[in-house]
Write an enzyme that holds these catalytic residues in place. Sequence first.
Site, PDB file in Angstrom:
ATOM      1  N   ASN A  64      -0.576   7.586   0.559  1.00  0.00           N
ATOM      2  CA  ASN A  64       0.052   8.695   1.275  1.00  0.00           C
ATOM      3  C   ASN A  64       0.967   8.236   2.405  1.00  0.00           C
ATOM      4  O   ASN A  64       2.117   8.658   2.493  1.00  0.00           O
ATOM      5  CB  ASN A  64      -1.029   9.620   1.846  1.00  0.00           C
ATOM      6  CG  ASN A  64      -1.594  10.533   0.777  1.00  0.00           C
ATOM      7  OD1 ASN A  64      -0.924  10.807  -0.225  1.00  0.00           O
ATOM      8  ND2 ASN A  64      -2.824  10.990   0.956  1.00  0.00           N
ATOM      9  N   VAL A  65       0.455   7.365   3.267  1.00  0.00           N
ATOM     10  CA  VAL A  65       1.277   6.941   4.405  1.00  0.00           C
ATOM     11  C   VAL A  65       2.433   6.065   3.908  1.00  0.00           C
ATOM     12  O   VAL A  65       3.595   6.293   4.248  1.00  0.00           O
ATOM     13  CB  VAL A  65       0.435   6.177   5.457  1.00  0.00           C
ATOM     14  CG1 VAL A  65       1.332   5.684   6.590  1.00  0.00           C
ATOM     15  CG2 VAL A  65      -0.672   7.072   6.025  1.00  0.00           C
TER      16      VAL A  65
ATOM     17  N   HIS B 173      -7.721   2.985  18.997  1.00  0.00           N
ATOM     18  CA  HIS B 173      -7.444   4.151  18.149  1.00  0.00           C
ATOM     19  C   HIS B 173      -8.779   4.691  17.618  1.00  0.00           C
ATOM     20  O   HIS B 173      -9.136   4.504  16.484  1.00  0.00           O
ATOM     21  CB  HIS B 173      -6.535   3.731  16.997  1.00  0.00           C
ATOM     22  CG  HIS B 173      -6.147   4.842  16.077  1.00  0.00           C
ATOM     23  ND1 HIS B 173      -5.529   5.989  16.501  1.00  0.00           N
ATOM     24  CD2 HIS B 173      -6.287   4.976  14.731  1.00  0.00           C
ATOM     25  CE1 HIS B 173      -5.301   6.780  15.466  1.00  0.00           C
ATOM     26  NE2 HIS B 173      -5.762   6.190  14.377  1.00  0.00           N
TER      27      HIS B 173
ATOM     28  N   ARG C   7     -17.897   2.130  10.702  1.00  0.00           N
ATOM     29  CA  ARG C   7     -16.631   1.446  10.983  1.00  0.00           C
ATOM     30  C   ARG C   7     -16.714  -0.018  10.565  1.00  0.00           C
ATOM     31  O   ARG C   7     -15.745  -0.607  10.108  1.00  0.00           O
ATOM     32  CB  ARG C   7     -16.363   1.486  12.490  1.00  0.00           C
ATOM     33  CG  ARG C   7     -15.425   2.585  12.874  1.00  0.00           C
ATOM     34  CD  ARG C   7     -15.263   2.674  14.377  1.00  0.00           C
ATOM     35  NE  ARG C   7     -15.185   4.078  14.753  1.00  0.00           N
ATOM     36  CZ  ARG C   7     -14.108   4.834  14.610  1.00  0.00           C
ATOM     37  NH1 ARG C   7     -13.012   4.343  14.102  1.00  0.00           N
ATOM     38  NH2 ARG C   7     -14.108   6.090  14.971  1.00  0.00           N
TER      39      ARG C   7
ATOM     40  N   GLY D  44       0.873  -1.174   0.000  1.00  0.00           N
ATOM     41  CA  GLY D  44       0.000   0.000   0.000  1.00  0.00           C
ATOM     42  C   GLY D  44       0.909   1.221   0.000  1.00  0.00           C
ATOM     43  O   GLY D  44       1.394   1.642   1.050  1.00  0.00           O
TER      44      GLY D  44
END
Length: 334
Positions: free
Chosen positions: A14-15, A190, A103, A11
């Site tokens: 962005n991160v 989180h 979620r 992946g």
Amino acid sequence: MESRKTVSVVGAGNVGEHVASLLSMKGIANVKMFDIPREVNGKVFEPVKGKALDIKQMAAGMGSDVYVEGYTVTPDGNGYENLKGSDIVVITAGFPRRPGMSREDLAERNINIMQIIIEKIKQYAPEAILIVVTNPVDIMTYVALKLSGFPKRKVIGMAGVLDSSRFKALIVDELKVSPKDVNAYVIGGHGNEMVPLISLSNVGGIPIKDILPPDKIEDIINRTRFGGGEIVNFMGTSAYHAPAFSVVSMLEAIIFDTKRILPCSVYLDGEVGNYYGVDGFCVGVPVKLGVNGVEDIIKIPMIEEEKRMWKESVESVRKTVGMVEDILRERSTH
Ligand code: APR
């Protein structure tokens, strides 16, 4: 260069790309990036190859002699052979949460992706340590652990380091002090109910509750909890600089065996005593990170107010875990 560890990033959004970029800049690991192709107006692009080239050229300019490569994979799992030789695999692949999506919806969609990726990691990098970033992270860490069957100390979720940086940044802003002198910890799930530990957070050793008035502390707790949302509201997409750096902090602790104590999402069971009622799922707690992954789980003292927040936070994770277990059970019987 041979002794340098290899980190694969599955992946490279962005991160993921910022993790790759920071690792290359610091010169601490060889990096392999994996992502799916992207189609724009009928033309198929392979962004991961472009990003890897870009990072490779940056590293060359900097004189950083790391090896960086990008590999295009398919959503159904082709192209992962190059995971071979990975010491650590960082998983950021997944869908972001869109407006109107619960979620649970997000968890279900990301489980589908996780299932394929984990299968490939098992096949090509069965000894690797996994760092899970994909949200909802406590749930995805649990899913990665269950699907991989890897040792529980080698499957680690990234959340607490990021939440703690956000907590720390707010204290720094408020008190105009160096972040080097601020110790601030966030544990629990989180999510909006995460637990900033006021009793253990301090500036130069002095507890923040002795420096800041209660209303300021309350404000800092709230802004920490919604720190991610605040950024989404500005950018229309989620944060990536602080998340990527948080992953790199964990990677450095593992690669260099520094035994740092960092809050991470890990599987809790009876082993560390009864961790305030959590048994059989993953949430954020302080752990000692080293070359073997999680080398110790640290049970910290909590004041009553923190215990109450912890209970709320872990309850919300427990509920989603129950739902996810049903999904996993249903799939294993089909
Ligand atoms: N296989 C491999 N990669 C995939 C797949 C798949 N089946 N599906 C999606 N991806 C890739 C996307 O192509 C994208 O490049 O995962 C990447 C996700 O990146 P972004 O959408 O940019 O998301 P990012 O901001 O990096 O966040 C990644 O971390 O903090 C969490 O909530 C966040 O779950 C999200 C994750």
